[in-house]
Design an enzyme around this catalytic site. Sequence first.
Site, short mmCIF file in Angstrom:
data_model
loop_
_atom_site.label_atom_id
_atom_site.label_comp_id
_atom_site.label_asym_id
_atom_site.label_seq_id
_atom_site.Cartn_x
_atom_site.Cartn_y
_atom_site.Cartn_z
N GLY A 258 -27.55 -77.93 -15.29
CA GLY A 258 -28.89 -78.50 -15.29
C GLY A 258 -29.89 -77.66 -14.52
O GLY A 258 -29.56 -76.69 -13.83
N HIS A 259 -31.16 -78.08 -14.61
CA HIS A 259 -32.25 -77.34 -13.97
C HIS A 259 -32.11 -77.35 -12.45
O HIS A 259 -31.64 -78.31 -11.85
CB HIS A 259 -33.60 -77.94 -14.38
N ASN A 260 -32.50 -76.23 -11.85
CA ASN A 260 -32.52 -76.04 -10.38
C ASN A 260 -31.14 -75.99 -9.75
O ASN A 260 -31.03 -75.93 -8.52
CB ASN A 260 -33.31 -77.15 -9.68
N SER A 278 -30.55 -79.85 -9.76
CA SER A 278 -30.78 -79.63 -8.32
C SER A 278 -29.54 -79.78 -7.46
O SER A 278 -29.64 -79.89 -6.24
CB SER A 278 -31.88 -80.58 -7.81
#
Length: 363
Positions: A258-260, A278
């Site tokens: 996923g993002h981050n 994150s």
Amino acid sequence: MPHTIAEIAAALGIRAEGDTALAVSAVAEPARARPGDLALAMKPAFAEQIAQGRAQAAMLWDGADWQSYGLRAALLAPRPRYAMAGLSALMDEGPGYRPGVHQTAIIDPEAKIEGDVSIGPYSVVGAGAVVGAGSVLGAQVFVGNGSQIGPSALIHSGVRIGHGVRIGRRFIAHFGASIGADGFSFVTPEPSSAEKARETLGDQTGAKAQSYARIHSLGSVAIGDDVEIGANACIDRGTVRDTVIGAGCKLDNLAQIGHNVTIGSDCLICALVGIGGSTRIGSNVVLGGQTGVSDNIFIGDNVVTGGATKVLSNVPAGRVMLGYPAMKMEAQLDLYKQLRRLPRLIADVAMLKKSVSNRDAND
């Protein structure tokens, strides 16, 4: 291409015995080996199958009595499975990509293609992108504007690399991998039912229907050296900062990052693993197949999760985790044993209740 037993031993740094001038051109399982094959018999159970095939040479464990198996030569490795990594590299003739840029490839005039690069049919390299020396792009590969791919990359057909992605040396990406798609980031004008459910652990009193607004992904993806991405794996770009995959990481097929997310060095991310946005993951972590990792948590160095583990909270360094929710493996196995005993316990309690009831009736 044939290699002598002596040449293989020298390349792998292991010991050879017997007729080391004997040449082999392929590897095979012991029972299926032909005279020109090197049988892979890396433990005694496999070596017992040598007699079923026709191998004249085999890779065995250090100290093996190779002559007792009727062989002419043997490679003896202290850690045969590790030696197999070098052997497989030596024997692999590659996917056969042709050198040069195919006439159907579309290379933006502002892209930089360094020396000795192979780019296959219908591939696209965007403006400002850099493809490092000695790299191979298979058919229908897409490299977005401003992305940088380090030297000696092997990017198989159908891989998609978004804009602004930075990739280190000796990168490998298998068919259909996606790197740099937007993250799954949406928000509602007021706290959504999902937010309330998470905060209250189920109570959604007053929840109402709302539309989702998209949060654009302004970050990118940064990938270190010697990273390998499996077929149809996906790595999302960051919302503001980059998603980071550390050097030496290996991602299996259908993994979702996923993002981050930040992943340290030399991690193994097995098939069907999903990591929420994150989350921070340390180095030398192994996430077993179908492991799910919640968003915004931390997993320390050297953590190992068993297959299908669901990690919902922080995990200290060095833990071995299993289950849903994840807990120490020994605790999870003990709990499972207790669960298996429940039917017998329930039957015992029922018998005791019946016994007490009968005694009360007799009184």
